[in-house]
Motif scaffolding. Sequence first.
Motif, PDB file in Angstrom:
ATOM      1  N   TYR A  50      -3.587   9.196  15.668  1.00  0.00           N
ATOM      2  CA  TYR A  50      -2.805   8.116  15.996  1.00  0.00           C
ATOM      3  C   TYR A  50      -3.406   6.881  15.857  1.00  0.00           C
ATOM      4  O   TYR A  50      -4.596   6.596  16.359  1.00  0.00           O
ATOM      5  CB  TYR A  50      -2.175   8.432  17.438  1.00  0.00           C
ATOM      6  CG  TYR A  50      -1.372   9.724  17.568  1.00  0.00           C
ATOM      7  CD1 TYR A  50      -2.106  11.017  17.778  1.00  0.00           C
ATOM      8  CD2 TYR A  50      -0.098   9.533  17.768  1.00  0.00           C
ATOM      9  CE1 TYR A  50      -1.382  11.952  17.844  1.00  0.00           C
ATOM     10  CE2 TYR A  50       0.619  10.848  17.985  1.00  0.00           C
ATOM     11  CZ  TYR A  50      -0.076  11.892  17.887  1.00  0.00           C
ATOM     12  OH  TYR A  50       0.823  13.198  17.938  1.00  0.00           O
ATOM     13  N   GLY A  51      -2.255   5.938  15.440  1.00  0.00           N
ATOM     14  CA  GLY A  51      -2.586   4.655  15.039  1.00  0.00           C
ATOM     15  C   GLY A  51      -3.357   3.652  15.978  1.00  0.00           C
ATOM     16  O   GLY A  51      -3.753   2.744  15.859  1.00  0.00           O
ATOM     17  N   PHE A 146       3.827   8.550   8.792  1.00  0.00           N
ATOM     18  CA  PHE A 146       4.380   8.735  10.270  1.00  0.00           C
ATOM     19  C   PHE A 146       4.411  10.053  10.638  1.00  0.00           C
ATOM     20  O   PHE A 146       4.887  11.040   9.810  1.00  0.00           O
ATOM     21  CB  PHE A 146       5.857   7.983  10.176  1.00  0.00           C
ATOM     22  CG  PHE A 146       5.835   6.537   9.994  1.00  0.00           C
ATOM     23  CD1 PHE A 146       6.123   6.020   8.719  1.00  0.00           C
ATOM     24  CD2 PHE A 146       5.250   5.629  10.820  1.00  0.00           C
ATOM     25  CE1 PHE A 146       6.254   4.694   8.147  1.00  0.00           C
ATOM     26  CE2 PHE A 146       5.532   4.119  10.664  1.00  0.00           C
ATOM     27  CZ  PHE A 146       5.801   4.021   9.190  1.00  0.00           C
ATOM     28  N   VAL A 164       2.566   5.646  13.922  1.00  0.00           N
ATOM     29  CA  VAL A 164       1.996   5.234  12.820  1.00  0.00           C
ATOM     30  C   VAL A 164       0.490   6.222  12.958  1.00  0.00           C
ATOM     31  O   VAL A 164       0.033   6.129  13.988  1.00  0.00           O
ATOM     32  CB  VAL A 164       1.642   3.794  12.957  1.00  0.00           C
ATOM     33  CG1 VAL A 164       0.889   3.508  11.587  1.00  0.00           C
ATOM     34  CG2 VAL A 164       2.807   3.182  12.888  1.00  0.00           C
ATOM     35  N   LEU A 218      -2.292   0.268  15.781  1.00  0.00           N
ATOM     36  CA  LEU A 218      -0.927  -0.057  15.669  1.00  0.00           C
ATOM     37  C   LEU A 218      -0.400   1.019  16.521  1.00  0.00           C
ATOM     38  O   LEU A 218      -0.505   2.000  16.356  1.00  0.00           O
ATOM     39  CB  LEU A 218      -0.470   0.283  14.012  1.00  0.00           C
ATOM     40  CG  LEU A 218      -1.006  -0.876  13.097  1.00  0.00           C
ATOM     41  CD1 LEU A 218      -0.324  -0.387  11.678  1.00  0.00           C
ATOM     42  CD2 LEU A 218      -0.521  -2.234  13.496  1.00  0.00           C
TER      43      LEU A 218
END
Lengths: 241, 247
Positions: A50-51, A146, A164, A218
């Motif tokens: 995961y971002g 995504f 993201v 992010l």
Amino acid sequence: MEAVNVLTHPQIPGEPTQTSTTLLEKATATIQGFGPVNKIHQHLCAFHFYGHDMTRQVEAHHFCGHQNEEFRQCLIYDRPDDDGRLIGIEYLVSEELFLTLPDEEKRFWHSHEFEVKSGVLFMPGVPGPIQRQDLEKVAKTYGKVFHFWQVDRGDSLPLGIPQVMMALTRDGQLYENLAQDVENRYNISFAKERENRAYMTGPAHGIHPMANGGGKGLQTVLREVECKPAGVDHSAARVFV
Amino acid sequence: MASSDENPGAMPPGDGSVPPGKPMTVGQHIIDKGAQMMQSLKPMKKMSQHVCTFAIYSHDMTRQIHTHHYVTRLNQDFLQCAVYDSDDSSARLIGVEYIISGGIFESLSPEEQKLWHSHAHEIKSGLWVNPRVPEMVVRPELENLAKTYGKFWCTWQTDRGDKLPMGPPALMMSPQELDLGIVKLDLVKKRDDKYNISTEALKTARAELAVPEAERINPQADYWKQHGKGFAIEVESTEMKKITAFP
């Protein structure tokens, strides 16, 4: 530290498919055209995290097609099986295309050099020498991913908002147990493949500093907004129904 | 940066093709063909329906698009769709839609339900079609599908001219019978002409389809109808929770 093994995930809620539905869909599958999907020619296995959270990692099976030599579009599944869940989308672009993106946009994209050179990104079922002909190109590309379904937290449905995702950029990021699970399942060795890929090089201009989140995490956020631009008159809408 | 940004920033230059890029080399074609022969690509084979329909951006309902869904059914109550902007082999992958039965929808939290849209009107009005399939073949399933709800994230806004997928995903809504949900006539006509069908005629043919009346549709779905609002996804820079250095 161990990561969740998502292969023991919960069932999607719902009844088994009825016979009548299956029969109908056999008919539609036969009669209809599947042009865009028939372009999908490649299965790539890799990991995403995961971002905003590297500790949550997901095995990602990419099914990819080329739009042209510099652009691929991929559907991402949690497993490459009949009942695999469609969990996300990835786009891959050449370094040339990546460099045309505005800096703000570059943050979404991650580099592939490490994933490829480390051996972790691979094409199941394809012999090494053949894989490498393609992967040496992939090593120079950037990807934008995504995920819509957080299978790693046990969601039995695609809940919440798009996430993201980022990809591996150095040793020490990927959980050992996730790596070993894939190596065992596919009877491969990432370390061995890393040796074979030592000759490969990444982007000609080096990994762009704005890629990979620009070095930051992010996170997506949902906002409630107006559903039409201000000042637009809709009273004269042509009536259809 | 948000999915609702007017201008995604400077557009990549090029010859105007979407996406830009050099044509595939012969070498790449050969690698692809080789891989295809050795890999089973099972999830692709499970796609069993092509649906052609329309969708509307929830943050700007003046923007309506024509979509092509390639649908896989996972059980009687759940379908997952790869969504493209056309049905030919050069189509762009523009998003993903999930479709669930009414029963599953009712089990979702109200916060989650806000992100979903109903399908009753879309189907009854003839907007939703399975190209090439005779109407009578698909009729029994339409009643089931008319009770479903969908969640559609669009990852590539090709309708506003984006040559590459820009920004975060946008939430989409479905056509409805009033106001901002009404699909523009010229968009429908273009679709009808291409497939040599008449959405009007389908609507008449489907008049007897038992679909949920407006009152029976959960008010959290099609959020804009009762609340006049849409949704946008924004992306924020934050500290990443890490195991080791990044990148």
